[in-house]
Design an enzyme around this catalytic site. Structure first.
Site: not given
Ligand code: 5RP
Length: 232
Positions: A102, A109
């Site tokens: 996201g 990651e």
């Molecule tokens: C980024 C990610 C984040 O870990 C994921 O989107 C969760 O984000 P948030 O803690 O802001 O809800 O995968 O690429």
């Protein structure tokens, strides 16, 4: 749940996860708003408790935040192992299959995760779902020929949308690639989908993290709870 409540749960999960980091460790630090709370807490411990550890980050954003606290950050190729990586997630199901990316950091990651002895996710309770896929699945794509990849996804019914920034320009990852979000609504066969995506020329990586995580710390109104993956 409003944003303030959600942030409180994210913060509680982040503070709980920070306890996993001890002196001398090499820790992977994820990306996103939940991880920001984790890094804030680690920064506090570095300052107030003299905690000493080395970090490998999954994005430039997290690197900047961590270095702002005086946390030592090194390149992933300068360490021979990572003891534990703590990261956020967009969705996770009871089989420990999840969606990440996201925040557009899915590639780094996944590289950090696959080189970690232990993987821990920190989420608020709204991210724990029966079936993944409601959250659009991010796919990192090489800009050259991205239009053709998108057309192939359309033909397969994946409902792809090129992710744009506030100015309407394609979002660029830390590797300067594009992100295409697949609006699938539900993913019943994640392994098959993962195989299809990763074998599409032009795709660098996808945000399906299937049975990779060891432990999920869930921010819950009754206090953080831990889901442990017994099948890894
Ligand atoms: C980024 C990610 C984040 O870990 C994921 O989107 C969760 O984000 P948030 O803690 O802001 O809800 O995968 O690429």
């Amino acid at each position: 749940m409003d944003k303030a409540q959600q942030d409180a749960l994210k913060k509680a999960a982040g503070i709980e996860a920070a306890k996993l980091i001890t002196d001398g460790m090499i820790a992977g630090l994820g990306t996103g708003s939940t991880v920001r709370f984790l890094v804030d807490e680690l920064g506090r411990r570095v300052k107030e408790e003299g905690l000493q550890f080395t970090g490998v980050t999954t994005s430039r954003r997290t690197q900047e935040q961590a270095e702002g606290y005086g946390i030592k950050i090194v390149d992933i190729d300068d360490v021979d192992h990572i003891d534990v990586t703590i990261d956020g997630a967009d969705e996770v199901d009871k089989n420990f299959n999840g969606i990440k990316g996201g925040g557009a950091a899915l590639l780094w990651e996944k590289i950090v995760a696959t080189n970690s002895n232990q993987i821990v996710w920190i989420v608020d309770e709204s991210k724990v779902v029966d079936t993944i896929g409601k959250f659009p699945l991010p796919v990192e794509v090489i800009p050259f020929g991205a239009g053709h990849v998108i057309k192939k996804f359309e033909a397969k019914g994946y409902k792809p949308v090129l992710r744009l920034d506030a100015e309407g320009k394609p979002v660029r990852t830390d590797e300067n690639n594009y992100v295409v979000d697949l609006h699938l609504e539900r993913i019943d066969h994640p392994q098959d989908l993962a195989e299809d995506l990763i074998t599409t020329v032009g795709v660098v990586e996808h945000g399906l993290f299937l049975n990779m995580v060891d432990k999920v710390i869930v921010g819950d109104p009754n206090g953080p709870r831990v889901m442990t993956n017994g099948n890894k």
